[in-house]
Design a protein around this motif. Structure first.
Motif, short mmCIF file in Angstrom:
data_model
loop_
_atom_site.label_atom_id
_atom_site.label_comp_id
_atom_site.label_asym_id
_atom_site.label_seq_id
_atom_site.Cartn_x
_atom_site.Cartn_y
_atom_site.Cartn_z
N ILE A 125 0.83 -1.22 -0.12
CA ILE A 125 0.09 0.04 -0.09
C ILE A 125 0.73 1.25 -0.05
N SER B 117 -5.67 2.73 -1.69
CA SER B 117 -6.55 2.04 -2.23
C SER B 117 -5.75 0.55 -2.22
N GLY B 118 -6.76 -0.26 -1.30
CA GLY B 118 -5.94 -1.73 -1.46
C GLY B 118 -6.78 -2.69 -0.32
N GLU C 163 -2.44 -6.34 4.46
CA GLU C 163 -3.07 -5.26 3.68
C GLU C 163 -3.96 -4.40 4.26
N PRO D 224 -11.99 -6.06 -5.07
CA PRO D 224 -11.09 -5.13 -5.23
C PRO D 224 -11.27 -4.45 -6.83
#
Length: 149
Positions: free
Chosen positions: A38, A50-51, A57, A83
């Motif tokens: 990230i 974003s992730g 994560e 995702p």
């Protein structure tokens, strides 16, 4: 009294099953940073993350500070993270503020105070929400689509 306790327990259990992202959001467990990719990003002067694929994560993003809009993207009744969301955030005046492809499952954004429209699209199905982001505090938006588990 036993009936009430059983009822209360079932309500709490159902809440945890329906909102798994929220139940883990407060996790302060250490993150194995070797698997975390990230990076803080910027578009149009707006900073975002974003992730969240994988537990480490997701924890890394959830433990991040300085973002006043938190979004979670999921499918099904179990709230399985996804995702692959197209994300568009617009100001109250209709100006594009942030546009992302293949976003999520968690997106954290630092926005100036104001009103915003958020449109999240997955497999051609759009979900829309409006939010008023203040100068303090965090707004949480959860977008959930029914299908394809």
């Amino acid at each position: 009294m036993k009936v009430f306790h059983a009822f209360l327990l079932s309500v709490v259990a159902a809440g945890v099953l329906m909102f798994p992202a929220m139940s883990s959001a407060a996790s302060l467990e250490p993150v194995d940073s070797s698997g975390v990719q990230i990076q803080r990003q910027e578009q149009n002067g707006i900073t975002y993350l974003s992730g969240g694929i994988g537990e480490d994560e997701a924890k890394a993003i959830q433990q991040s500070t300085g973002y006043n809009l938190h979004m979670t993207f999921s499918i099904g009744t179990e709230g399985k993270y996804v995702p692959d969301v197209e994300l568009a955030i617009q100001s109250a005046q209709g100006q594009s503020v942030l546009t992302l492809s293949q976003a999520g499952p968690l997106v954290y954004v630092q926005l100036p105070a104001g009103k915003y429209t958020v449109v999240a699209t997955r497999n051609g199905e759009s979900k829309r929400d409006t939010t008023d982001v203040g100068s303090a505090g965090v707004r949480n938006l959860v977008f959930n689509w029914k299908g394809d588990e």
